[in-house]
Enzyme design. Sequence first.
Site, PDB file in Angstrom:
ATOM      1  N   GLY A  41      -5.655 -11.616  -6.784  1.00 25.49           N
ATOM      2  CA  GLY A  41      -6.236 -10.511  -6.021  1.00 25.49           C
ATOM      3  C   GLY A  41      -5.586  -9.150  -6.269  1.00 25.49           C
ATOM      4  O   GLY A  41      -5.888  -8.193  -5.555  1.00 25.49           O
TER       5      GLY A  41
ATOM      6  N   GLY B  58     -14.486 -20.191   1.941  1.00 22.17           N
ATOM      7  CA  GLY B  58     -14.003 -19.499   3.144  1.00 22.17           C
ATOM      8  C   GLY B  58     -15.109 -18.694   3.789  1.00 22.17           C
ATOM      9  O   GLY B  58     -16.123 -18.378   3.128  1.00 22.17           O
ATOM     10  N   ALA B  59     -14.909 -18.369   5.072  1.00 24.41           N
ATOM     11  CA  ALA B  59     -15.952 -17.657   5.824  1.00 24.41           C
ATOM     12  C   ALA B  59     -15.333 -16.638   6.778  1.00 24.41           C
ATOM     13  O   ALA B  59     -15.928 -16.287   7.792  1.00 24.41           O
ATOM     14  CB  ALA B  59     -16.801 -18.669   6.590  1.00 24.41           C
ATOM     15  N   GLY B  60     -14.140 -16.149   6.436  1.00 26.35           N
ATOM     16  CA  GLY B  60     -13.454 -15.167   7.288  1.00 26.35           C
ATOM     17  C   GLY B  60     -13.840 -13.740   6.915  1.00 26.35           C
ATOM     18  O   GLY B  60     -14.886 -13.505   6.298  1.00 26.35           O
ATOM     19  N   GLY B  61     -12.983 -12.790   7.283  1.00 25.72           N
ATOM     20  CA  GLY B  61     -13.277 -11.368   7.080  1.00 25.72           C
ATOM     21  C   GLY B  61     -13.530 -11.005   5.625  1.00 25.72           C
ATOM     22  O   GLY B  61     -14.470 -10.257   5.313  1.00 25.72           O
TER      23      GLY B  61
ATOM     24  N   LYS C  55      -8.870  -4.976  11.333  1.00 28.69           N
ATOM     25  CA  LYS C  55     -10.016  -4.356  10.648  1.00 28.69           C
ATOM     26  C   LYS C  55     -11.279  -4.329  11.511  1.00 28.69           C
ATOM     27  O   LYS C  55     -12.055  -3.382  11.461  1.00 28.69           O
ATOM     28  CB  LYS C  55     -10.310  -5.084   9.335  1.00 28.69           C
ATOM     29  CG  LYS C  55      -9.217  -4.878   8.284  1.00 28.69           C
ATOM     30  CD  LYS C  55      -9.562  -5.543   6.970  1.00 28.69           C
ATOM     31  CE  LYS C  55      -8.354  -5.572   6.055  1.00 28.69           C
ATOM     32  NZ  LYS C  55      -8.617  -6.123   4.737  1.00 28.69           N
TER      33      LYS C  55
ATOM     34  N   SER D  17       0.821  -1.224   0.000  1.00 29.56           N
ATOM     35  CA  SER D  17       0.000   0.000   0.000  1.00 29.56           C
ATOM     36  C   SER D  17       0.852   1.271   0.000  1.00 29.56           C
ATOM     37  O   SER D  17       0.539   2.211  -0.745  1.00 29.56           O
ATOM     38  CB  SER D  17      -0.965   0.013   1.195  1.00 29.56           C
ATOM     39  OG  SER D  17      -1.969  -0.945   0.979  1.00 29.56           O
TER      40      SER D  17
ATOM     41  N   THR E  38      -4.989  -3.122   8.001  1.00 28.03           N
ATOM     42  CA  THR E  38      -4.938  -4.488   7.480  1.00 28.03           C
ATOM     43  C   THR E  38      -4.925  -5.489   8.632  1.00 28.03           C
ATOM     44  O   THR E  38      -5.118  -5.103   9.796  1.00 28.03           O
ATOM     45  CB  THR E  38      -3.752  -4.648   6.484  1.00 28.03           C
ATOM     46  OG1 THR E  38      -3.855  -5.934   5.873  1.00 28.03           O
ATOM     47  CG2 THR E  38      -2.395  -4.502   7.132  1.00 28.03           C
TER      48      THR E  38
ATOM     49  N   TYR F 171      -2.708 -12.356  -3.802  1.00 26.20           N
ATOM     50  CA  TYR F 171      -2.063 -11.722  -4.959  1.00 26.20           C
ATOM     51  C   TYR F 171      -0.561 -12.001  -4.963  1.00 26.20           C
ATOM     52  O   TYR F 171      -0.010 -12.455  -3.964  1.00 26.20           O
ATOM     53  CB  TYR F 171      -2.331 -10.215  -4.987  1.00 26.20           C
ATOM     54  CG  TYR F 171      -1.987  -9.488  -3.712  1.00 26.20           C
ATOM     55  CD1 TYR F 171      -2.948  -9.321  -2.722  1.00 26.20           C
ATOM     56  CD2 TYR F 171      -0.712  -8.979  -3.483  1.00 26.20           C
ATOM     57  CE1 TYR F 171      -2.647  -8.669  -1.545  1.00 26.20           C
ATOM     58  CE2 TYR F 171      -0.405  -8.323  -2.306  1.00 26.20           C
ATOM     59  CZ  TYR F 171      -1.369  -8.173  -1.339  1.00 26.20           C
ATOM     60  OH  TYR F 171      -1.061  -7.536  -0.172  1.00 26.20           O
TER      61      TYR F 171
ATOM     62  N   ASP G  41     -12.551  -2.609   0.589  1.00 23.54           N
ATOM     63  CA  ASP G  41     -12.213  -3.952   0.086  1.00 23.54           C
ATOM     64  C   ASP G  41     -13.356  -4.503  -0.767  1.00 23.54           C
ATOM     65  O   ASP G  41     -13.128  -5.069  -1.844  1.00 23.54           O
ATOM     66  CB  ASP G  41     -11.989  -4.932   1.248  1.00 23.54           C
ATOM     67  CG  ASP G  41     -10.641  -4.749   1.924  1.00 23.54           C
ATOM     68  OD1 ASP G  41      -9.677  -4.347   1.246  1.00 23.54           O
ATOM     69  OD2 ASP G  41     -10.562  -5.020   3.140  1.00 23.54           O
TER      70      ASP G  41
HETATM   71  N1  NAP Z   1      -6.326  -8.833  -2.598  1.00 21.63           N
HETATM   72  C1  NAP Z   1      -6.645  -8.140  -1.537  1.00 21.63           C
HETATM   73  O1  NAP Z   1      -6.740  -6.903  -1.593  1.00 21.63           O
HETATM   74  C2  NAP Z   1      -6.959  -8.846  -0.239  1.00 21.63           C
HETATM   75  C3  NAP Z   1      -7.692  -8.155   0.743  1.00 21.63           C
HETATM   76  C4  NAP Z   1      -7.977  -8.830   1.948  1.00 21.63           C
HETATM   77  C5  NAP Z   1      -7.526 -10.155   2.146  1.00 21.63           C
HETATM   78  N2  NAP Z   1      -6.806 -10.784   1.181  1.00 21.63           N
HETATM   79  C6  NAP Z   1      -6.345 -12.198   1.389  1.00 21.63           C
HETATM   80  O2  NAP Z   1      -7.500 -12.966   1.746  1.00 21.63           O
HETATM   81  C7  NAP Z   1      -7.110 -14.116   2.484  1.00 21.63           C
HETATM   82  C8  NAP Z   1      -8.048 -14.314   3.682  1.00 21.63           C
HETATM   83  O3  NAP Z   1      -7.985 -13.234   4.566  1.00 21.63           O
HETATM   84  P1  NAP Z   1      -9.064 -13.070   5.737  1.00 21.63           P
HETATM   85  O4  NAP Z   1      -8.675 -11.865   6.523  1.00 21.63           O
HETATM   86  O5  NAP Z   1     -10.448 -13.144   5.186  1.00 21.63           O
HETATM   87  O6  NAP Z   1      -8.768 -14.396   6.613  1.00 21.63           O
HETATM   88  P2  NAP Z   1      -9.507 -14.987   7.874  1.00 21.63           P
HETATM   89  O7  NAP Z   1     -10.560 -14.046   8.375  1.00 21.63           O
HETATM   90  O8  NAP Z   1      -8.460 -15.454   8.809  1.00 21.63           O
HETATM   91  O9  NAP Z   1     -10.288 -16.294   7.268  1.00 21.63           O
HETATM   92  C9  NAP Z   1      -9.581 -17.368   6.763  1.00 21.63           C
HETATM   93  C10 NAP Z   1     -10.555 -18.428   6.159  1.00 21.63           C
HETATM   94  O10 NAP Z   1      -9.742 -19.372   5.503  1.00 21.63           O
HETATM   95  C11 NAP Z   1     -10.085 -20.691   5.916  1.00 21.63           C
HETATM   96  N3  NAP Z   1      -8.860 -21.474   5.835  1.00 21.63           N
HETATM   97  C12 NAP Z   1      -7.633 -21.169   6.374  1.00 21.63           C
HETATM   98  N4  NAP Z   1      -6.720 -22.111   6.020  1.00 21.63           N
HETATM   99  C13 NAP Z   1      -7.374 -23.012   5.231  1.00 21.63           C
HETATM  100  C14 NAP Z   1      -6.985 -24.204   4.564  1.00 21.63           C
HETATM  101  N5  NAP Z   1      -5.726 -24.664   4.628  1.00 21.63           N
HETATM  102  N6  NAP Z   1      -7.905 -24.866   3.838  1.00 21.63           N
HETATM  103  C15 NAP Z   1      -9.179 -24.406   3.764  1.00 21.63           C
HETATM  104  N7  NAP Z   1      -9.633 -23.299   4.396  1.00 21.63           N
HETATM  105  C16 NAP Z   1      -8.728 -22.605   5.117  1.00 21.63           C
HETATM  106  C17 NAP Z   1     -10.658 -20.533   7.303  1.00 21.63           C
HETATM  107  O11 NAP Z   1     -11.495 -21.636   7.577  1.00 21.63           O
HETATM  108  P3  NAP Z   1     -11.938 -22.064   9.101  1.00 21.63           P
HETATM  109  O12 NAP Z   1     -13.092 -21.156   9.459  1.00 21.63           O
HETATM  110  O13 NAP Z   1     -12.342 -23.478   8.981  1.00 21.63           O
HETATM  111  O14 NAP Z   1     -10.737 -21.840   9.974  1.00 21.63           O
HETATM  112  C18 NAP Z   1     -11.411 -19.193   7.148  1.00 21.63           C
HETATM  113  O15 NAP Z   1     -12.682 -19.389   6.583  1.00 21.63           O
HETATM  114  C19 NAP Z   1      -5.635 -13.899   2.852  1.00 21.63           C
HETATM  115  O16 NAP Z   1      -4.882 -14.713   1.999  1.00 21.63           O
HETATM  116  C20 NAP Z   1      -5.409 -12.425   2.549  1.00 21.63           C
HETATM  117  O17 NAP Z   1      -4.065 -12.194   2.157  1.00 21.63           O
HETATM  118  C21 NAP Z   1      -6.525 -10.157  -0.005  1.00 21.63           C
END
Ligand code: NAP
Length: 261
Positions: free
Chosen positions: A228, A120-123, A63, A17, A59, A208, A99
């Site tokens: 990404g 996935g079901a995270g942020g 967040k 950034s 980040t 990305y 985002d």
């Molecule tokens: N391009 C961009 O601008 C941008 C912006 C934001 C984020 N991102 C990327 O997005 C990704 C996720 O970020 P986040 O903040 O959303 O993460 P997060 O909130 O920690 O959520 C992670 C998710 O991934 C799942 N997971 C983790 N390891 C796994 C595996 N080995 N196999 C299957 N599922 C798995 C988790 O499942 P469980 O619930 O079962 O643990 C959860 O649903 C990161 O790689 C980040 O770098 C990119």
Amino acid sequence: MGKNFTIFGDPVEHSISPKMHTFAIEGLKLDAVYTKTLLQEACKLRDEFINNFDGANVTVPHKEAAYQMCDEVRGIAKEIKAVNTLINENGNMIGYNTDAPGFLKSIKSFGKINNVLILGAGGTAKALAVIFQQNNIDITILNRSKNRLDFFTNLGIKTFSWDDFELASYDLVVNTTSAGLQDEQLPVNKDTMNAIFEKSKFAVDVIYNKKTPFLKLATKLGIPNKDGADMLLYQGVLAFDLFYDHTFEVNKITKYMKQSF
Ligand SMILES: NC(=O)c1ccc[n+]([C@@H]2O[C@H](COP(=O)([O-])OP(=O)(O)OC[C@H]3O[C@@H](n4cnc5c(N)ncnc54)[C@H](OP(=O)(O)O)[C@@H]3O)[C@@H](O)[C@H]2O)c1
């Protein structure tokens, strides 16, 4: 007086950034600096921000904490309950989420998308689900575990874990898991991933700067795909546009930021 911007995160060293925003600042010949701030304790974010910065990005992992600390949250961030952009408005911390709209802009090149499978079901999954729902795009969530699914079921979204997944057809499949980020894993097992791709028109990985196993398999199966980087670019463009209160042409900001990639 020059403006001060930063990105708060932990870790933050890897963030591009500062580079993106500095290209826009220099391209537009503005008096401003954009730095990185390693922030370990989220509770210090508000004071750090209000005392030192005009605007900031947030980040991992702050967040959601930043959202809680804002004096006012605007736009889609209210539903997502996480902010990645902060504005210092007369000593008040105003929060936004760029985002989600950044992602939406990044998939415009695929044409009309009517239904999406989010892995996935995270942020990030939450941010995408909220903006897809607002744009009348049908959503299915598939997550490794049953944890974290409540947010989506409360919005009336179809959710599955690996145990009970029922395959359908999708215009787009998005990997929002961190599988493939620091390992060579697919976000679901290979048979399921193959089956999903057979029923999908397009694929995006939000990771990305890396050809993940998810993207490699999509390419092998002939599914048009992207990483990404565009999401990252457009969330930055939209944040910069907020930092300067919509003063500059978005196309110009985009052009300068693109040069940093
Ligand atoms: N391009 C961009 O601008 C941008 C912006 C934001 C984020 N991102 C990327 O997005 C990704 C996720 O970020 P986040 O903040 O959303 O993460 P997060 O909130 O920690 O959520 C992670 C998710 O991934 C799942 N997971 C983790 N390891 C796994 C595996 N080995 N196999 C299957 N599922 C798995 C988790 O499942 P469980 O619930 O079962 O643990 C959860 O649903 C990161 O790689 C980040 O770098 C990119």
